[in-house]
Scaffold this active site. Structure first.
Site, PDB file in Angstrom:
ATOM      1  N   HIS A  27      -1.595  17.788 -30.167  1.00 55.64           N
ATOM      2  CA  HIS A  27      -1.089  16.961 -31.252  1.00 55.64           C
ATOM      3  C   HIS A  27      -2.218  16.189 -31.925  1.00 55.64           C
ATOM      4  O   HIS A  27      -3.303  16.062 -31.369  1.00 55.64           O
ATOM      5  CB  HIS A  27      -0.055  15.956 -30.723  1.00 55.64           C
ATOM      6  CG  HIS A  27      -0.637  15.015 -29.714  1.00 55.64           C
ATOM      7  ND1 HIS A  27      -0.873  15.395 -28.405  1.00 55.64           N
ATOM      8  CD2 HIS A  27      -1.077  13.741 -29.826  1.00 55.64           C
ATOM      9  CE1 HIS A  27      -1.420  14.379 -27.761  1.00 55.64           C
ATOM     10  NE2 HIS A  27      -1.565  13.369 -28.599  1.00 55.64           N
ATOM     11  N   HIS A  68      -7.789  13.791 -35.023  1.00 55.04           N
ATOM     12  CA  HIS A  68      -8.413  14.877 -34.262  1.00 55.04           C
ATOM     13  C   HIS A  68      -7.367  15.526 -33.360  1.00 55.04           C
ATOM     14  O   HIS A  68      -6.288  14.976 -33.158  1.00 55.04           O
ATOM     15  CB  HIS A  68      -9.563  14.337 -33.416  1.00 55.04           C
ATOM     16  CG  HIS A  68      -9.109  13.365 -32.369  1.00 55.04           C
ATOM     17  ND1 HIS A  68      -8.829  12.049 -32.650  1.00 55.04           N
ATOM     18  CD2 HIS A  68      -8.851  13.531 -31.044  1.00 55.04           C
ATOM     19  CE1 HIS A  68      -8.430  11.442 -31.550  1.00 55.04           C
ATOM     20  NE2 HIS A  68      -8.427  12.325 -30.558  1.00 55.04           N
TER      21      HIS A  68
END
Length: 174
Positions: free
Chosen positions: A34, A115
């Site tokens: 995620h 990220h």
């Protein structure tokens, strides 16, 4: 209860991220790959309904967008984390700023750098070995971001979706 807000990339990106996370991320079994939009925070039931209204408004103000992952990077020496970096973080930063307002505004421990983590809690030696080999790899992955999710943490430490928020398909791209 502990909550968080994240984007889950498409399956092809998750599969590649998981090929690394299986080996290098002790949280592999607790949450799928995620991009965190809001780090874990505490919220009680009274605040939850206001937060849902706020998140729904944010989703309606935001257009879907594409995210590309092109290289591996690290947060070392701050944290021993290895991640797939996002070529254009601006749409994630904008979404993060909208989410982190009003009833969901909290002080953050780190600057927001969107990220996709593929390794964490690594020793210094392991981090340097893994990062040393992965930074030579080129990645050309993309995913469409058309929703985000309010997650909550279960007693066993795993995370599950409480509610999903669909981005405004009719909104003109910013």
């Amino acid at each position: 209860m502990k909550y968080g807000i994240a984007v889950f990339p498409e399956k092809k990106v998750q599969d590649i991220a998981n090929s690394y996370r299986k080996r290098y991320d002790p949280h592999y079994s607790l949450i799928p790959p995620h991009i965190t939009l809001k780090q874990a925070f505490e919220m009680d039931d009274d605040q939850l309904s206001r937060a849902i209204v706020h998140l729904d408004q944010v989703a309606q103000q935001t257009s879907p967008f594409e995210a590309r992952f092109t290289k591996v990077s690290t947060f070392h020496p701050t944290n021993n984390v290895i991640f797939l970096s996002i070529a254009d973080p601006a749409p994630f930063k904008s979404l993060h700023e909208k989410i982190n307002q009003g009833c969901l505004q909290h002080e953050e421990s780190y600057d927001f750098i969107p990220h996709l983590t593929i390794g964490q809690s690594l020793s210094d030696d392991e981090l340097h070995d893994v990062y040393g080999s992965l930074r030579m790899s080129t990645f050309d992955l993309s995913t469409r971001v058309d929703c985000f999710h309010l997650l909550y943490q279960l007693e066993n430490g795993s995370w599950t979706i409480y509610q999903s928020f669909l981005l405004n398909q009719d909104q003109v791209q910013e």
